[in-house]
Write a protein that holds these residues in place. Structure first.
Motif, short mmCIF file in Angstrom:
data_model
loop_
_atom_site.label_atom_id
_atom_site.label_comp_id
_atom_site.label_asym_id
_atom_site.label_seq_id
_atom_site.Cartn_x
_atom_site.Cartn_y
_atom_site.Cartn_z
N THR A 472 0.84 -1.21 0.00
CA THR A 472 0.00 0.00 0.00
C THR A 472 0.87 1.25 0.00
O THR A 472 0.37 2.37 0.13
N LEU A 473 2.19 1.06 -0.15
CA LEU A 473 3.13 2.17 -0.08
C LEU A 473 3.47 2.68 -1.49
O LEU A 473 3.49 1.91 -2.46
N GLY A 504 -0.78 -23.38 -2.57
CA GLY A 504 -1.20 -22.00 -2.41
C GLY A 504 -0.02 -21.03 -2.44
O GLY A 504 1.16 -21.43 -2.44
N ASP A 505 -0.36 -19.74 -2.42
CA ASP A 505 0.66 -18.70 -2.50
C ASP A 505 1.10 -18.23 -1.12
O ASP A 505 0.37 -18.39 -0.13
N ILE A 506 2.29 -17.66 -1.10
CA ILE A 506 2.80 -16.98 0.10
C ILE A 506 2.72 -15.48 -0.19
O ILE A 506 3.20 -15.02 -1.22
N VAL A 507 2.08 -14.74 0.70
CA VAL A 507 1.80 -13.32 0.45
C VAL A 507 2.66 -12.47 1.38
O VAL A 507 2.73 -12.71 2.59
N ILE A 508 3.31 -11.46 0.80
CA ILE A 508 4.08 -10.47 1.56
C ILE A 508 3.39 -9.13 1.40
O ILE A 508 3.24 -8.63 0.27
N LYS A 509 2.93 -8.57 2.52
CA LYS A 509 2.19 -7.31 2.49
C LYS A 509 2.95 -6.23 3.26
O LYS A 509 3.67 -6.55 4.23
N LEU A 517 6.46 0.94 10.23
CA LEU A 517 6.26 0.16 9.01
C LEU A 517 6.00 -1.29 9.41
O LEU A 517 6.71 -1.83 10.26
N GLN A 518 4.98 -1.90 8.78
CA GLN A 518 4.67 -3.29 9.06
C GLN A 518 4.82 -4.10 7.78
O GLN A 518 4.24 -3.76 6.73
N ILE A 519 5.58 -5.18 7.87
CA ILE A 519 5.75 -6.13 6.76
C ILE A 519 5.19 -7.47 7.22
O ILE A 519 5.67 -8.03 8.21
N MET A 520 4.17 -7.97 6.53
CA MET A 520 3.49 -9.20 6.94
C MET A 520 3.80 -10.33 5.97
O MET A 520 3.75 -10.14 4.75
#
Length: 587
Positions: A472-473, A504-509, A517-520
């Motif tokens: 979202t950055l 399935g996929d691995i998601v980095i948000k 800053l949050q990295i999930m």
């Protein structure tokens, strides 16, 4: 060292005197009365008991050849076991393991299932010598099961006593039950062993603080001694008797003079007397001596490995590059051992109060053993794969296609990366604890994360389409960091997600607030219970022991994040399938 050697010499004498003795006089092979057999047997006995390796191996081979000519396979394989015990007496664990493996392979190939218990029993002794008590117990129980099946009842009492020596430290009451079983069998088959078994039972009463039964057992021991009976536990009995009478200092002095393991015995006596400071000092000296012995054993094992590699080089000149690869692996293993010793020593420096320190050093020793076993297990599988494929490629004129060679090479490279990754985890953990403050610079967040993900996929051979990056950055959004630092924080989380996501996929948000800053990182695995949210960040913790790795990745990721004022946590409120880890970094 004396204690270890004494234990295995006693075991070897048992092999020599019992397994070569008849069950019934009527079944005694006639060749055992011949001067030739008696000369060969006595030569081997003398060399074994004196530890004379130059004469022992010649004598035992001569005796084995003679027994094969007589067709007595049981006696022949008994001597093979004596070779293994002799190597353990010399602290040559690697050589003993090789001999035990060869024995097991030969018995399997010849379909001699009736004698297989011998190889399993030897592996039990090797595991116990190496500190792997659980594997040793499994081997000894399997030996008992096979003995019962094949009718070797007479020798079961000794196997039960092997189990007693293991259980005594962790569950003395269970050890007493095993002593009962050993005594019951010995009373029917080998009554001459009952005195020694009952002496061991008396020592168990001391461990359980049952003074009344200990003194009663001690009195029975002295009565037997007057009748000419002897026990290998006699010296320990006298030491503990003095301690039970409140003569602590006299017991300590006697332990220093005659005990097989004086420091451990002294620590036990001091602890029962409530003298914790002295108990701690004795235990510390014992631990230092144990570490010194282990270093000798490790050094000897490394020398044996290097000798095997040199022989391999002489036989396989065309495979020199693989030889150098094995040397590199051996060197990396040596670095790993150094790192492990450093970790163990650093833990010991944190002891404060004497009583607490006494308990903590025991826990530290158990952790060291578990970690070494874990590393051994994790490294052994890829090493066996590399070694196996190397032997396949080394076969002259093998009909391996180019495609198969490519597959073998890829497999060997993959397993090499696994070993390198594990060693780097330990080394990076060590480096990060002593590193200076990092110099941070402004960097575009999205660009750096994309590069970290791309590098991870390339290094770990993971398709990039499996990892989906959502942000979202804005692309011009910057944070104070270093690319290598962010890589060290994110890579363990990505590696953990890949290991636990089958489909399935691995998601980095990424999201950001005014100050954070949050990295999930979200995976599609089986998830992690909320009660384990902090436990998984401890060193060497793996909820699934079958997964590859040393259990350092999450610990290292959090450590690096906290060094710059951030953190890594498990999102216990995450409702999707699998788990979500959140990296929090200051803006």
């Amino acid at each position: 060292m004396n204690k270890i050697r004494l234990y295995y010499i006693l075991g070897g004498i048992f092999l020599l005197l019992f397994w070569t003795s008849p069950v019934l006089a009527a079944d005694e092979p006639t060749y055992k009365e011949t001067p030739e057999y008696q000369f060969l047997r006595d030569s081997m006995h003398n060399a074994f008991n004196t530890g004379d390796s130059s004469h022992f191996f010649v004598a035992v081979k001569a005796l084995e050849d003679y027994l094969l000519k007589q067709g007595d396979l049981h006696a022949y394989y008994t001597q093979r076991c004596n070779e293994i015990v002799f190597q353990l007496n010399r602290q040559r664990v690697f050589e003993a393991y090789k001999l035990a493996t060869e024995l097991s392979k030969e018995l399997t190939e010849r379909k001699l299932d009736k004698e297989m218990y011998m190889a399993i029993n030897m592996m039990g002794h090797i595991y116990r010598y190496s500190g792997n008590k659980e594997s040793a117990k499994q081997c000894f129980w399997e030996v008992i099961r096979r003995m019962e099946k094949e009718g070797y009842i007479e020798s079961q009492s000794s196997i039960y006593m092997n189990l007693v020596n293991i259980y005594m430290d962790e569950d003395p009451k269970e050890a007493l039950k095993l002593i009962d079983k050993a005594a019951s069998i010995a009373s029917k088959t080998r009554p001459e062993r009952l005195f020694d078994i009952e002496a061991r039972r008396t020592l168990a009463y001391y461990v359980l603080n049952d003074k009344e039964r200990f003194l009663k057992g001690y009195q029975a021991y002295k009565e037997g001694e007057e009748k000419g009976l002897t026990s290998v536990h006699g010296r320990t009995m006298e030491i503990y008797y003095l301690a039970s009478q409140g003569k602590t200092d006299e017991a300590i002095q006697l332990a220093a003079e005659i005990a097989e393991d004086p420091y451990e015995t002294q620590a036990d006596i001091y602890a029962k007397a409530g003298r914790w400071e002295e108990a701690f000092k004795a235990l510390k000296l014992g631990a230092e001596e144990s570490d010194s012995i282990n270093s000798v054993i490790l050094s000897s094992s490394m020398q044996d490995i290097q000798r095997e590699l040199r022989l391999y080089e002489m036989k396989r000149q065309s495979e020199r590059r693989r030889f150098y690869a094995m040397i590199a692996i051996a060197s990396l293993l040596l670095l790993l051992v150094i790192a492990l010793v450093y970790i163990v020593q650093s833990r010991r420096r944190h002891l404060s109060e004497m009583k607490d320190a006494y308990q903590k050093i025991l826990e530290s020793d158990k952790m060291k053993t578990a970690f070494i076993q874990n590393v051994s297990h994790e490294v052994r599988t890829p090493l066996n794969i590399i070694s196996g494929f190397a032997q396949v490629l080394a076969i002259p004129n093998n009909n391996v296609s180019q495609e198969e060679r490519r597959h073998i090479a890829d497999t060997m490279m993959h397993n090499t990366r696994i070993i390198t990754t594990m060693i780097n985890e330990v080394l990076d953990m060590s480096d990060s604890e002593s590193a200076n403050t990092l110099a941070l610079v402004p960097m575009p967040c999205n660009e750096v994360l994309k590069k970290v993900i791309k590098d991870f996929c390339k290094e770990m051979v993971v398709p990039e389409e499996r990892l989906r990056f959502e942000t979202t950055l804005n692309d011009d959004f910057t944070i104070l960091t270093q690319e290598v630092l962010l890589k060290r924080i994110i890579t363990p989380l990505l590696d953990n997600a890949v290991k636990n996501t089958k489909e399935g996929d691995i998601v980095i948000k990424t999201t950001a607030s005014d100050s954070q800053l949050q990295i999930m990182v979200e995976d599609k695995g089986s998830g992690i219970p909320a009660k384990e949210a902090e436990h998984i960040f401890e060193r060497f913790v793996k909820l699934d022991t079958f997964k590859q790795g040393l259990g350092l990745g999450l610990t290292f990721s959090r450590m690096m994040a906290r060094r710059i004022g951030g953190d890594v946590v498990l999102d216990t409120m995450y409702s999707g399938s699998g788990a979500r880890f959140v990296v929090k970094l200051p803006i």
